[in-house]
Motif scaffolding. Structure first.
Motif, PDB file in Angstrom:
ATOM      1  N   ASP A 196       0.783  -1.243   0.000  1.00 57.88           N
ATOM      2  CA  ASP A 196       0.000   0.000   0.000  1.00 57.88           C
ATOM      3  C   ASP A 196       0.813   1.291   0.000  1.00 57.88           C
ATOM      4  OD1 ASP A 196      -2.298  -1.451  -0.031  1.00 57.88           O
ATOM      5  OD2 ASP A 196      -2.612  -1.360   2.133  1.00 57.88           O
ATOM      6  N   GLU A 197       2.122   1.213  -0.138  1.00 57.30           N
ATOM      7  CA  GLU A 197       2.896   2.449  -0.185  1.00 57.30           C
ATOM      8  C   GLU A 197       3.282   2.746  -1.623  1.00 57.30           C
ATOM      9  OE1 GLU A 197       6.226   2.196   2.432  1.00 57.30           O
ATOM     10  OE2 GLU A 197       4.976   2.088   4.227  1.00 57.30           O
ATOM     11  N   PRO A 198       3.579   4.038  -1.904  1.00 50.51           N
ATOM     12  CA  PRO A 198       3.997   4.360  -3.273  1.00 50.51           C
ATOM     13  C   PRO A 198       5.388   3.797  -3.607  1.00 50.51           C
ATOM     14  CG  PRO A 198       3.830   6.361  -1.923  1.00 50.51           C
ATOM     15  CD  PRO A 198       3.451   5.227  -1.050  1.00 50.51           C
ATOM     16  N   ILE A 199       5.672   3.741  -4.889  1.00 51.08           N
ATOM     17  CA  ILE A 199       6.943   3.208  -5.379  1.00 51.08           C
ATOM     18  C   ILE A 199       8.120   4.087  -4.906  1.00 51.08           C
ATOM     19  CG2 ILE A 199       6.758   4.480  -7.583  1.00 51.08           C
ATOM     20  CD1 ILE A 199       7.926   1.940  -8.935  1.00 51.08           C
TER      21      ILE A 199
ATOM     22  N   THR B  20      -2.180   5.158   3.334  1.00 51.60           N
ATOM     23  CA  THR B  20      -1.011   5.315   4.199  1.00 51.60           C
ATOM     24  C   THR B  20      -0.505   6.759   4.147  1.00 51.60           C
ATOM     25  OG1 THR B  20       0.540   4.824   2.414  1.00 51.60           O
ATOM     26  CG2 THR B  20      -0.244   2.947   3.695  1.00 51.60           C
ATOM     27  N   PRO B  21       0.240   7.191   5.188  1.00 49.72           N
ATOM     28  CA  PRO B  21       0.804   8.547   5.162  1.00 49.72           C
ATOM     29  C   PRO B  21       1.701   8.768   3.947  1.00 49.72           C
ATOM     30  CG  PRO B  21       1.193   7.492   7.302  1.00 49.72           C
ATOM     31  CD  PRO B  21       0.560   6.464   6.416  1.00 49.72           C
ATOM     32  N   GLN B  22       2.437   7.699   3.529  1.00 47.25           N
ATOM     33  CA  GLN B  22       3.319   7.837   2.370  1.00 47.25           C
ATOM     34  C   GLN B  22       2.515   8.125   1.108  1.00 47.25           C
ATOM     35  OE1 GLN B  22       3.537   5.489   4.660  1.00 47.25           O
ATOM     36  NE2 GLN B  22       5.668   5.360   5.343  1.00 47.25           N
ATOM     37  N   ALA B  23       1.379   7.435   0.972  1.00 47.88           N
ATOM     38  CA  ALA B  23       0.542   7.651  -0.208  1.00 47.88           C
ATOM     39  C   ALA B  23      -0.012   9.071  -0.203  1.00 47.88           C
ATOM     40  CB  ALA B  23      -0.594   6.633  -0.250  1.00 47.88           C
ATOM     41  N   ARG B  24      -0.309   9.570   0.993  1.00 51.80           N
ATOM     42  CA  ARG B  24      -0.846  10.935   1.081  1.00 51.80           C
ATOM     43  C   ARG B  24       0.216  11.971   0.739  1.00 51.80           C
ATOM     44  NH1 ARG B  24      -4.890   9.567   6.115  1.00 51.80           N
ATOM     45  NH2 ARG B  24      -6.042   8.070   4.833  1.00 51.80           N
TER      46      ARG B  24
END
Ligand code: ZN
Ligand code: ZN
Ligand code: FE
Length: 768
Positions: free
Chosen positions: A341-344, A438-442
């Protein structure tokens, strides 16, 4: 004025707009002008490329047709304006310095696979870039992913820190050279270099990075490899053990992994490949192409994509990929490097810290990736390209719309999120952002927002977002003060995105079929029959509601949906049927489930077609639990082998408001009978797909009887199901409808931002 052969001399000023900078456009115009013996000049401007050409009328005509027919591979001309001006009696044709005045309207090109000429040089021992992993030219290489600011000049890219050596500089300045103004131009003397790092991020000194990486992969290690738009995690696709290790470290037990194969011939051993699929595989965009698996191949491990019917395959696209594959592997797993669920990952340090415990080694380099851009995913269905994830190779190329809109920014949905900016007649979609959980995706969401504003050079004052109050993007919209906010219902946005890419306007019957989206009545919609235009919609029909036991839980445990369908279909006796089918091993679950469904404990009502597919897959015993959304439905599609079969019964009813309700319970009962009689899963799943497609046509006819509309637009993630899409188009066309589907934009939630933007833009236009 007359020339020697008494022909009239004219001078024409052309302005070319679209993707015309950083793609070798000026030298191309230069060569075309020289070929046609014209004088004049060509120049980059903020709004495009300006060319003034002077000569005989026939020569100017041949120049223009030469330009139109031979565009450089990366160029994408959206408009050519022409104006006759007074001749200036130039003697030669020149490329003159950029004019930097005026408003910007130049588009950034997408990243492209290494071109055949560069590839030839890469493996030519006599070439000065022999085996240099960063070879590129104006026809290929990184673009969007190295951009810091615009205009697209070397100083504004991550190549700024590599001063050109004299040889590279000479190429860069020579209009006749393939590398004239190739901003990422580099060579082993002056350009970026590879490095191999161990798990702790320490450099492995004294090794040749490519050769060492190849050996590590052969030894079953997991490598993080820096690509164009982010890192991949890579293992030998032939090794069960390496794949199992990757799956357990990445907490990705069953989700299909994309693979990169050596060449087309190798891909053909893994799958049957149609002409359309071959075109996509070998295109300079180099997307992942979903191919129908040939399970008897001996090249890749069965662990790559267990259970599902398709294999995600791509061909090498960076020079580094070609070097890794050279005489070494048939296929490598190449999955986006991220935690669930986190970005690349894109940064070197970021990769080492975020991939701790996953990657054994890191093959990195010092050309920074500035824009995250995942691999794109496409498939072919009903003989046409269908984009499932529109990212690397496609973005930021805009979509052309049928009409012009005021500036709008759409913030997208919650899952598979993208953003969209409208500017005039163009729609710019962002790279794939992913699930906003997730915070990273945001963070990535905000990163992408500023990128989109920068590259489109707009700061829209109208914001479009979803209706769901809890979506992250909806909250972001609410915080943007002084801006006009337009909230767009999810399924309306789906249908309008399909209309926009097909250049249609006015009322259509929209079939929006997906998992779940926020409905206006508070239920989870997802099997919707709308009459929609760009500005409004009415819900004239839907799949009959059923209880989704445990809400979110049911998405991961489709047996709960099966229980709910059985209870609707059989009433009190459902438990004995569930027992016969064995939808779970522990019978005591049925009592609890009965109470949950009866009292709707934490259980919303849904009309989601995707959930119905999940439930049917669970009834058939394909899946009780899934490890990713849509897995059960995918496996149901994967069961289908036949091309003909019977249709199950279904019913169309009316509710109190006259809304058409599609009741599939008779079909459920027939499926149950079939299972108990021992009918093959393949036959049952074929019949189920056919039934849903026939039910679509019957519902559309019923709605059309009310309002006479004969155009149908199909959208929503369910239409990623190839069989459902093909059958639906066939059945609807047989019923006399004109059917519109997605080809450029994902049918799934990746396309929702476009629909949101066009709805908001249309509402604003109407108000004026
Ligand atoms: Zn090239
Ligand atoms: Zn150089
Ligand atoms: Fe959706």
């Amino acid at each position: 004025m007359l020339s020697e052969n008494k022909e009239v001399i004219k001078r024409v000023r052309y302005l070319f707009s679209g993707v015309v900078q950083g793609v070798g456009f000026r030298p191309f115009i230069y060569r075309q002008a020289i070929l046609s013996k014209l004088s004049g000049f060509v120049q980059n401007r903020p709004d495009g490329v300006l060319a003034e050409v002077e000569g005989a009328l026939s020569a100017i005509d041949s120049f223009l047709s030469g330009v139109r027919n031979n565009l450089p591979p990366l160029a994408h001309v959206t408009d050519i304006s022409a104006r006759d001006i007074a001749p200036k009696q130039d003697v030669i044709f020149r490329i003159i310095p950029s004019d930097i005045r005026g408003d910007g309207d130049v588009h950034i090109a997408p990243d492209m696979a290494v071109c055949p000429e560069c590839l030839q040089e890469l493996f030519d021992p006599a070439d000065r870039r022999y085996r240099y992993p960063f070879i590129n030219c104006t026809n290929c290489g990184p673009r969007l992913t190295i951009i810091q600011a615009i205009p697209y000049d070397r100083v504004n890219t991550s190549m700024a820190c590599f001063p050109l050596c004299p040889l590279c500089q000479a190429e860069y300045e020579n209009p006749a050279d393939r590398r004239f103004h190739a901003e990422p131009n580099a060579c082993p003397v002056c350009g970026p270099q590879l490095q191999l790092l161990d798990q702790q991020g320490n450099s492995a000194e004294g090794v040749k990075p490519v050769a060492a990486a190849v050996n590590l992969l052969k030894a079953g290690k997991i490598l993080a490899i820096k690509g164009l738009g982010g890192f991949h995690l890579s293992v030998d696709a032939g090794s069960d053990e390496a794949i199992e290790k990757l799956r357990s470290r990445k907490f990705r037990e069953e989700k299909p992994l994309a693979i990169m194969v050596k060449d087309l011939a190798c891909a053909q051993k893994l799958a049957r490949i149609s002409a359309e699929e071959e075109k996509l595989l070998t295109s300079p965009q180099r997307p992942i192409v979903l191919l129908k698996k040939n399970n008897s191949n001996k090249i890749i491990s069965a662990q790559v994509a267990p259970g599902v019917p398709h294999l995600g395959v791509m061909l090498p696209y960076t020079p580094l990929h070609h070097l890794l594959f050279e005489n070494n592997f048939d296929a490598l797993v190449m999955t986006s490097a991220n935690q669930v669920d986190e970005p690349i990952c894109i940064g070197n340090r970021e990769a080492v810290s975020r991939l701790k415990g996953i990657a054994d080694y890191f093959l990195i380099h010092n050309r920074d990736i500035l824009v995250r851009c995942d691999d794109s995913i496409v498939m072919v269905a009903a003989k046409k390209q269908r984009i499932l994830r529109r990212s690397r190779g496609f973005v930021p190329r805009p979509l052309e719309l049928a009409e012009s809109f005021p500036g709008v920014l759409a913030l997208g949905p919650q899952l598979k999120a993208t953003q969209c900016i409208l500017k005039g007649k163009l729609a710019f979609l962002s790279p794939h952002i992913g699930d906003m959980e997730t915070p990273q995706a945001r963070d990535f969401f905000h990163e992408s927002l500023s990128l989109m504003k920068k590259i489109t050079e707009t700061d829209p004052s109208v914001i479009a977002c979803d209706y769901h109050p809890a979506y992250y993007s909806t909250k972001v919209a609410a915080e943007l003060q002084d801006l006009r906010i337009v909230r767009v219902q999810h399924h309306h946005a789906h249908i309008v995105s399909c209309m926009a890419e097909n250049h249609i306007s006015g009322d259509v019957i929209g079939l929006a079929m997906d998992g779940t989206g926020f409905g206006l009545d508070g239920n989870a919609w997802g099997g919707e029959f709308l009459v929609a235009s760009e500005t409004a919609f009415k819900r004239l029909g839907h799949l009959q509601y059923f209880v989704l036991p445990g809400g979110q839980k049911a998405i991961h445990e489709p047996w709960r949906i099966a229980a709910s369908l059985l209870k609707s279909a059989y009433g009190h006796s459902w438990r004995s049927i569930a027992g016969k089918l064995g939808i779970v091993s522990d019978q005591s679950h049925y009592e609890l489930m009965d109470r949950i469904i009866e009292n709707k404990i934490n259980s919303p009502l849904t009309s989601g077609l995707g959930r119905l597919f999940d439930g049917v897959a669970a009834l058939m015993g394909l899946r009780r639990r899934v490890s990713f959304e849509g897995q059960a439905a995918m496996e149901l599609e994967g069961q289908v082998n036949e091309t003909s079969g019977s249709c199950f019964p279904f019913e169309i009813k009316r509710d109190d408001e006259g809304c058409c309700i599609l009741d599939m319970l008779a079909a459920i009962r027939d499926i149950v009978d079939g299972i108990l009689k021992g009918t093959s899963k393949s036959e049952l799943s074929f019949s189920f797909h056919l039934t849903v497609a026939r039910a679509f046509a019957a519902m559309a006819k019923e709605i059309s009887r009310i309002n006479g509309i004969n155009r149908v637009a199909l959208s929503g993630g369910c239409f990623q199901n190839r069989i459902l899409l093909e059958k639906s188009v066939a059945e609807l066309e047989k019923a006399g409808f004109t059917v519109y589907c997605h080809t450029q934009v994902p049918a799934n939630d990746g396309g929702v931002a476009l629909g949101q933007a066009v709805v908001a833009g249309s509402i604003m236009k109407k108000k004026k």
